[in-house]
Design a protein around this motif. Structure first.
Motif, PDB file in Angstrom:
ATOM      1  N   ARG A  46       1.363  -0.646  -0.028  1.00 46.20           N
ATOM      2  CA  ARG A  46      -0.366  -0.052   0.346  1.00 46.20           C
ATOM      3  C   ARG A  46       1.055   1.684  -0.362  1.00 46.20           C
ATOM      4  O   ARG A  46       2.102   0.911   0.192  1.00 46.20           O
ATOM      5  N   GLY A  47       0.119   2.075   0.108  1.00 45.77           N
ATOM      6  CA  GLY A  47       0.993   3.313  -0.054  1.00 45.77           C
ATOM      7  C   GLY A  47       1.347   4.409  -1.821  1.00 45.77           C
ATOM      8  O   GLY A  47       2.478   5.003  -1.351  1.00 45.77           O
ATOM      9  N   HIS A  48       0.691   4.693  -2.182  1.00 51.34           N
ATOM     10  CA  HIS A  48       0.880   4.513  -3.825  1.00 51.34           C
ATOM     11  C   HIS A  48       0.531   6.041  -4.286  1.00 51.34           C
ATOM     12  O   HIS A  48       0.382   6.489  -5.021  1.00 51.34           O
ATOM     13  N   VAL A  49      -0.822   6.832  -3.090  1.00 53.94           N
ATOM     14  CA  VAL A  49      -1.400   7.873  -3.363  1.00 53.94           C
ATOM     15  C   VAL A  49      -1.026   8.703  -2.774  1.00 53.94           C
ATOM     16  O   VAL A  49      -0.729   9.054  -1.234  1.00 53.94           O
ATOM     17  N   PRO A  50      -0.177   9.923  -3.616  1.00 56.17           N
ATOM     18  CA  PRO A  50       0.865  11.234  -3.270  1.00 56.17           C
ATOM     19  C   PRO A  50       0.255  12.350  -2.360  1.00 56.17           C
ATOM     20  O   PRO A  50      -1.664  11.851  -2.823  1.00 56.17           O
ATOM     21  N   PHE A  51       0.156  12.334  -0.895  1.00 55.15           N
ATOM     22  CA  PHE A  51      -0.107  13.138  -0.529  1.00 55.15           C
ATOM     23  C   PHE A  51      -0.245  14.449  -1.280  1.00 55.15           C
ATOM     24  O   PHE A  51      -0.614  15.953  -0.802  1.00 55.15           O
ATOM     25  N   ILE A  52       1.355  14.882  -1.569  1.00 55.75           N
ATOM     26  CA  ILE A  52       1.763  16.349  -2.573  1.00 55.75           C
ATOM     27  C   ILE A  52       2.376  16.405  -3.292  1.00 55.75           C
ATOM     28  O   ILE A  52       2.611  15.184  -4.003  1.00 55.75           O
ATOM     29  N   LYS A  53       2.334  17.006  -4.402  1.00 55.50           N
ATOM     30  CA  LYS A  53       3.068  16.700  -5.728  1.00 55.50           C
ATOM     31  C   LYS A  53       4.611  17.467  -5.205  1.00 55.50           C
ATOM     32  O   LYS A  53       5.156  18.439  -4.554  1.00 55.50           O
ATOM     33  N   ALA A  54       5.241  16.843  -5.527  1.00 53.46           N
ATOM     34  CA  ALA A  54       6.829  17.490  -5.395  1.00 53.46           C
ATOM     35  C   ALA A  54       7.773  19.005  -6.356  1.00 53.46           C
ATOM     36  O   ALA A  54       8.289  19.074  -4.795  1.00 53.46           O
TER      37      ALA A  54
END
Length: 342
Positions: A46-54
């Motif tokens: 799991r953990g494929h959804v970013p919280f923020i863009k680079a």
């Protein structure tokens, strides 16, 4: 986080399926529920959804570390664990927080915040962390801390620890599952007959054999007695310990639970038995009365009234949750607490 990092290092060093399952099983047994549930989350991929863009992160945090980690070499070619080893080898600080502490608070709540509040929260989180933890945070925020290839091992390991089939674990931890330490604990300590009757929907408003999954109780108790019994039919029989735990009634300890099952590893048993051996008050073969110096957290599926027991209660499926080495015997719970569970 250090324990989880060491687990991944060891998994990367072995190609033996059984050894990998044993390593992950030991992790689930020895860490706190919050750490175990987030470890499972990442081991399942799991953990494929970013919280923020680079680009947004670069604007929020004015740090050379962010710039370095966004460099293509570090961003694409070096895993977090390779970075962790590199940083440690250079003599920098280690982790101060566990995986559950890092993920279970501020990070897991970011998805619920508005863009304005999120942009305010991330720099605040960054300031609280040391170097390695900042590396981890950046990778998680950008969805670059996802593990691949451990999901089958994790499912088999958890099934082994719980005492059920891998298919049951897969059904109860679907792709949209979100880490929940309380739900995880309930699953870990349900007896086999209860788990066998669970439908694919898992724990959603289920009652089986008159038992509700919400009846799980947790309390602290003192180890009072150790009973050793021989197991196996060989000439050289193994010795297995059973432990009796007590709670306070006034200034006296009264026994309330007997078990040797739960989150307890062979290494822990060896250490506990050594302390028991060194602190025997009296022997009643095969039982030994032990100096009341060790405190454990015990969990059970329910508490019922009982006229036969001095405590006035009987526990359903008691299990050892953890060994509280930092607690004193007087900090254990009382009869009143257990009676309040009825």
């Amino acid at each position: 986080m250090q324990v989880f990092t060491q687990l991944i290092f060891k998994l990367n060093e072995t190609s033996n399926h059984l050894e990998a399952v044993e390593l992950i099983s030991k992790y689930f047994k020895t860490v706190r529920a919050k750490d175990a549930v987030w470890g499972l989350y990442f081991l399942l991929g799991r953990g494929h959804v970013p919280f923020i863009k680079a680009d947004e992160l670069r604007m929020l945090i004015d740090s050379e570390l962010v710039v370095t980690l966004l460099d293509p070499v570090f961003d694409r070619e070096i895993s977090f664990f390779e970075l962790a080893k590199l940083i440690n080898d250079q003599g920098f600080t280690n982790f101060n927080r566990s995986l559950g502490q890092l993920m279970g608070g501020d990070v897991s709540m970011l998805s619920e915040l508005s863009p304005v509040d999120k942009n305010k929260k991330i720099p605040e989180m960054f300031e609280k962390l040391n170097l390695l933890e900042r590396v981890f945070l950046i990778r998680v925020l950008l969805a670059k801390f996802s593990l691949v290839g451990y999901d089958k091992y994790a499912i088999e390991s958890l099934a082994k620890v719980i005492g059920t089939q891998p298919g049951w674990v897969e059904r109860n931890f679907p792709k949209d599952w979100k880490p929940d330490a309380t739900k995880f604990l309930k699953m870990m300590f349900m007896p086999a007959d209860f788990k066998a009757n669970l439908p694919a929907g898992g724990l959603k408003s289920i009652k089986s054999q008159g038992r509700s999954v919400n009846t799980i109780k947790v309390f602290d108790a003192v180890l009072m007695y150790q009973e050793q019994e021989s197991v196996g039919g060989s000439v050289r029989q193994a010795v297995k310990s059973q432990y009796t735990f007590g709670i306070w009634e006034g200034d006296q300890l009264i026994s309330v639970a007997k078990t040797n099952q739960g989150f307890i590893t062979p290494e822990m048993v060896t250490e506990i038995d050594k302390i028991c051996e060194d602190n025997i008050i009296e022997r009643f073969v095969p039982v030994r009365q032990i100096e009341p110096i060790m405190v454990f957290t015990i969990t059970c599926l329910g508490v019922k009234p009982s006229d036969k027991n001095k405590s006035g209660v009987i526990l359903e499926t008691p299990r050892i949750l953890k060994w509280n080495k930092d607690k004193k015997p007087k900090e254990a719970d009382s009869v009143e607490k257990l009676q309040g569970f009825i």
